[in-house]
Design an enzyme around this catalytic site. Structure first.
Site, short mmCIF file in Angstrom:
data_model
loop_
_atom_site.label_atom_id
_atom_site.label_comp_id
_atom_site.label_asym_id
_atom_site.label_seq_id
_atom_site.Cartn_x
_atom_site.Cartn_y
_atom_site.Cartn_z
N CYS A 243 0.85 -1.21 0.00
CA CYS A 243 0.00 0.00 0.00
C CYS A 243 0.88 1.24 0.00
CB CYS A 243 -0.91 0.03 1.23
SG CYS A 243 -2.03 -1.38 1.34
N ARG A 248 3.47 6.29 -2.10
CA ARG A 248 4.75 6.96 -2.40
C ARG A 248 4.80 7.42 -3.85
NH1 ARG A 248 8.32 2.39 0.76
NH2 ARG A 248 7.91 3.24 2.83
N ARG A 273 8.38 43.00 -8.17
CA ARG A 273 9.00 43.72 -7.06
C ARG A 273 10.30 44.38 -7.53
NH1 ARG A 273 8.76 45.81 -1.83
NH2 ARG A 273 10.74 45.49 -0.75
N GLY A 344 11.40 37.64 0.28
CA GLY A 344 11.80 38.55 1.34
C GLY A 344 10.92 38.39 2.56
N GLU A 368 5.94 8.28 5.03
CA GLU A 368 5.98 7.30 3.93
C GLU A 368 7.41 6.84 3.66
OE1 GLU A 368 3.60 5.94 2.11
OE2 GLU A 368 1.85 7.08 2.75
N GLY A 369 8.14 6.61 4.74
CA GLY A 369 9.56 6.28 4.62
C GLY A 369 10.34 7.57 4.63
N PHE A 388 20.07 -1.55 7.14
CA PHE A 388 19.05 -1.01 8.05
C PHE A 388 19.38 -1.26 9.51
CE2 PHE A 388 16.88 -1.86 4.09
CZ PHE A 388 16.22 -0.67 3.87
C1 LIG Z 1 2.20 14.41 9.37
C2 LIG Z 1 2.47 12.95 9.41
C3 LIG Z 1 1.50 12.06 8.97
C4 LIG Z 1 1.71 10.69 9.03
N1 LIG Z 1 0.71 9.84 8.62
C5 LIG Z 1 0.86 8.50 8.82
C6 LIG Z 1 -0.21 7.60 8.53
O1 LIG Z 1 -1.26 7.99 8.04
N2 LIG Z 1 -0.06 6.29 8.81
C7 LIG Z 1 1.10 5.81 9.35
O2 LIG Z 1 1.18 4.61 9.58
N3 LIG Z 1 2.14 6.63 9.61
C8 LIG Z 1 2.06 7.96 9.37
N4 LIG Z 1 3.10 8.82 9.65
C9 LIG Z 1 4.30 8.27 10.29
C10 LIG Z 1 5.55 8.29 9.43
O3 LIG Z 1 5.45 7.35 8.40
C11 LIG Z 1 6.73 8.06 10.35
O4 LIG Z 1 6.88 9.24 11.09
C12 LIG Z 1 8.00 7.70 9.64
O5 LIG Z 1 7.92 6.40 9.13
C13 LIG Z 1 9.24 7.83 10.54
O6 LIG Z 1 9.05 7.22 11.75
P1 LIG Z 1 9.43 8.01 13.12
O7 LIG Z 1 8.78 9.30 13.07
O8 LIG Z 1 9.13 7.10 14.25
O9 LIG Z 1 10.98 8.25 13.03
P2 LIG Z 1 12.16 7.28 13.46
O10 LIG Z 1 12.01 5.97 12.79
O11 LIG Z 1 12.30 7.29 14.94
O12 LIG Z 1 13.39 8.03 12.82
C14 LIG Z 1 14.00 9.23 13.37
C15 LIG Z 1 15.17 9.60 12.51
O13 LIG Z 1 16.11 8.53 12.44
C16 LIG Z 1 16.32 8.10 11.11
N5 LIG Z 1 16.50 6.65 11.07
C17 LIG Z 1 15.63 5.69 11.49
N6 LIG Z 1 16.15 4.48 11.26
C18 LIG Z 1 17.37 4.67 10.69
C19 LIG Z 1 18.39 3.81 10.21
N7 LIG Z 1 18.26 2.49 10.24
N8 LIG Z 1 19.48 4.37 9.67
C20 LIG Z 1 19.61 5.70 9.59
N9 LIG Z 1 18.69 6.58 10.02
C21 LIG Z 1 17.57 6.06 10.55
C22 LIG Z 1 15.10 8.55 10.38
O14 LIG Z 1 15.36 8.68 9.00
C23 LIG Z 1 14.80 9.86 11.05
O15 LIG Z 1 15.63 10.85 10.52
C24 LIG Z 1 2.93 10.19 9.55
C25 LIG Z 1 3.92 11.09 9.96
C26 LIG Z 1 3.71 12.46 9.89
C27 LIG Z 1 4.77 13.39 10.35
#
Ligand SMILES: Cc1cc2nc3c(=O)[nH]c(=O)nc-3n(C[C@H](O)[C@H](O)[C@H](O)COP(=O)(O)OP(=O)(O)OC[C@H]3O[C@@H](n4cnc5c(N)ncnc54)[C@H](O)[C@@H]3O)c2cc1C
Lengths: 389, 249
Positions: A243, A248, A273, A344, A368-369, A388
């Site tokens: 999905c 994406r 401007r 600006g 979404e990743g 990972f």
């Molecule tokens: C506005 C919004 C809407 C969303 N809507 C949905 C939704 O509808 N359904 C849903 O299921 N989710 C949703 N999400 C969740 C979103 O998919 C996650 O926030 C995202 O997958 C990242 O997870 P996290 O925030 O826990 O970050 P984390 O996984 O904790 O990551 C924090 C930081 O560490 C980095 N990181 C993590 N693992 C590694 C690694 N192995 N190596 C290097 N760097 C790493 C990340 O890239 C990031 O920079 C939403 C998020 C937002 C902000």
């Protein structure tokens, strides 16, 4: 109708069929007339424009790729991409709504649901009478959803769900949540309905990004979900990830829409401007910004078009989708920030759109990743070595 | 009811319009074409009448250029049939356009033939009324409201200082004023449906244009505006200039 023409430096319109152009133009006109005038107010108030849902449904952008028997318009993938592009030209919140409703929730039901589930939900979701959300992310499991702690325990006649989801787009306004939980047989998808005992979806407040989108927690305290609400075809995390690939793909196109909106805004502004006796657009520093942004937008558009062809042919590999999502979301974020500078001081007012787009794109960059996770997906695709963990 | 909306493909008014090298036509480079906005009101009104009372909506266009995009747009809005009268000329005057459309309309029985009040290219505002004359039918131009009764329509049009109400027997010709309705968006389903529909082509004897365009020139550039002051303090100077220079007071 609207004066917005988009950016098409490479004549990519020639790659579109007449219907694809009509779909794009229709959604474009709709966004100019119905979204652009109201979206800043919603972003300021932190409200989702629910009043647009019936109009979006009438236009046909909810579940547009599904067959007509389920209420869709049987549009091709490029049309879907163009819809996302135009919606996100208005605001990423609107595209997020559509992505989650169509590509995550409706797609999950369409791809993995029983015939009965499809007939029950899809036509009503296409008409906008029922709203969907998709619960994968948890407070302690974001980038690594495989470790999810939401549990589905077998009970008489179904499952009992326990756990919580976080960051769920549309959660509070949704009538049906596609919730992923760890069952005995592995990760499974469930249709959790609004009003089920033990289920609540409080809205998360305080977002500085996607302010016109509803983001929620899903709390499941021993929610009894009948057998008929288990998605029979969704076995394992792969189903959820399938999905995400749909969504994406739409984000790759949508980001280009946001970037184009900012580009157009900065260009119009800098043409009129005047500082130091001539229009800002006449200075080399600014022209370099325009040249760079035009190049990046055009490259991102080309990625979308090629990815659209691959996807239509059923050949889009998930790493190819990752590449486009990763590149285009970052490109759009960079463009939005640059355009913000070119306005600006006006650039920090919500009367202008670039800063709102820039703030929105921070979330697009992460959801979404995350950008980094897509980097790792590409790294694994190139080297054959997963990094990972 | 049988409803026919006559529509035209026109340059988008947001496109830059310049005379071409021949000095007698428009340079088409960079010009995009759209359905004439006034015709969109006509199509919408026909669709509304059909929605309320049943019937069939046909869109009719006479065009020497490829107007299939504009006709398909009407089909996507919900029209049942699209008919294209192939013209030899890309552009022609109002009288001969009307002759062509009247000839086409003779072959299709209708209750109302709806036009836009004018096409935004030449802005002549003539074709609908000439068609009515050629067909010997009653016509009302620039209608802002339409109510269909049995055998007749009641229409309103805004006139100087008031509103005219006319009852017109069917069949008749009406032309749409801006704001007659709010045209619907073509739905995405409608677009897919329109894709599968045939645009019927009609070959008719082509009348000669009665008008020859000798020359087209851009209007002279408008002189720069002048700021005489700001706020209430500017009033005396403004009044003086309006009286002494512009001589309008
Ligand atoms: C506005 C919004 C809407 C969303 N809507 C949905 C939704 O509808 N359904 C849903 O299921 N989710 C949703 N999400 C969740 C979103 O998919 C996650 O926030 C995202 O997958 C990242 O997870 P996290 O925030 O826990 O970050 P984390 O996984 O904790 O990551 C924090 C930081 O560490 C980095 N990181 C993590 N693992 C590694 C690694 N192995 N190596 C290097 N760097 C790493 C990340 O890239 C990031 O920079 C939403 C998020 C937002 C902000």
């Amino acid at each position: 109708m609207g004066d917005y023409r988009g950016v098409d430096f490479y004549g990519l319109d020639d790659l579109l069929t007449e219907e694809q152009r009509m779909v794009r133009d229709t959604v474009r006109d709709f966004v100019s007339a119905e979204v652009v005038p109201i979206i800043a107010g919603h972003a300021r108030d932190g409200t989702f424009p629910l009043e647009l849902v019936p109009k979006l449904a009438e236009l046909g952008v909810l579940g547009p790729t599904l067959p007509e028997e389920y209420g869709g318009a049987a549009l091709d993938d490029v049309c879907y991409g163009l819809i996302c592009q135009e919606l996100e030209r208005g605001d990423s919140a609107l595209r997020s709504f559509a992505s989650v409703h169509s590509s995550l929730a409706m797609h999950a039901i369409f791809a993995f649901g029983s015939e009965e589930q499809k007939r029950r939900w899809l036509p009503r979701m296409a008409r906008g009478e029922k709203i969907g959300c998709f619960g994968l992310t948890e407070p302690d499991h974001g980038s690594d959803p495989a470790g999810m702690s939401t549990r589905a325990t077998r009970i008489d006649g179904g499952h009992s769900l326990h756990g919580s989801k976080m960051w769920i787009t549309n959660g509070t306004i949704a009538d049906v949540a596609v919730v992923w939980a760890q069952a005995e047989s592995g990760v499974r998808g469930f249709l959790v309905e609004k009003g089920m005992k033990g289920f609540s979806a409080p809205e998360m407040k305080g977002k500085l990004s996607l302010r016109a989108s509803v983001t929620s927690e899903l709390v499941m305290e021993d929610v009894e979900v009948p057998e008929g609400n288990l998605l029979p075809g969704a076995k394992g995390l792969g189903a959820a990830l399938a999905c995400l690939n749909q969504a994406r793909f739409g984000i790759a196109w949508g980001s280009v829409g946001a970037a184009q909106a900012c580009f157009e805004e900065a260009l119009a502004y800098q043409r009129t401007r005047v500082q130091f006796g001539k229009p800002l657009a006449g200075f080399q520093l600014n022209q370099a910004k325009f040249a760079d942004m035009l190049t990046e937008i055009t490259k991102a558009q080309l990625l979308c078009h090629r990815l659209g062809s691959l996807k239509s042919a059923g050949k889009a590999a998930h790493a190819q989708i990752s590449l486009a999502k990763r590149n285009n979301a970052r490109m759009a974020l960079d463009v939005a920030r640059t355009c913000r500078t070119m306005l600006g001081a006006n650039g920090i007012l919500d009367e202008y759109h670039s800063m709102r787009h820039a703030a929105n794109l921070e979330a697009v960059y992460t959801y979404e990743g995350t950008h980094e996770i897509h980097t790792l997906i590409l790294g694994a695709a190139v080297t054959g070595i997963e990094a990972f963990r | 009811m049988k409803l026919v909306a006559c529509v035209k493909r026109v340059p988008d008014t947001a496109s830059p319009v310049r005379p071409a090298a021949d000095g007698r036509s428009i340079d088409l480079g960079g010009v995009s074409f759209v359905l004439n906005p006034y015709d969109e009101y006509a199509v919408e009104e026909c669709l509304r009448i059909k929605d309320a009372r049943g019937g069939e909506v046909t869109v009719l266009s006479a065009s020497g250029a490829d107007a299939s995009k504009e006709l398909r747009h009407c089909l996507a809005m919900g029209a049942d049939r699209a008919v294209l009268v192939k013209d030899a000329a890309v552009d022609r005057d109002a009288r001969s356009t009307a002759a062509l459309l009247a000839a086409a309309l003779k072959g299709m029985p209708f209750d109302i033939a709806f036009f836009g009040r004018q096409a935004v290219d030449h802005d002549n505002a003539q074709v609908g009324l000439i068609v009515a004359t050629l067909l010997g039918l009653p016509a009302v131009a620039e209608v802002s409201q339409v109510e269909v009764g049995s055998g007749a329509v009641t229409v309103r049009r805004e006139a100087e200082g008031g509103i005219e109400v006319h009852e017109v027997p069917l069949p008749c010709v009406l032309t749409a004023q801006k704001g007659l309705n709010e045209p619907r968006y073509a739905s995405l389903k409608g677009i897919m449906k329109a894709k599968k529909m045939q645009i019927e082509e009609m070959a008719l004897e082509i009348p000669d244009s009665l008008l020859d365009v000798l020359r087209m020139e851009p209007p002279p550039p408008r002189p720069q505006g002048r700021v005489v002051g700001e706020g209430a303090a500017a009033v005396p100077a403004l009044v003086r200039l309006l009286r002494d220079e512009a001589k309008v007071l």
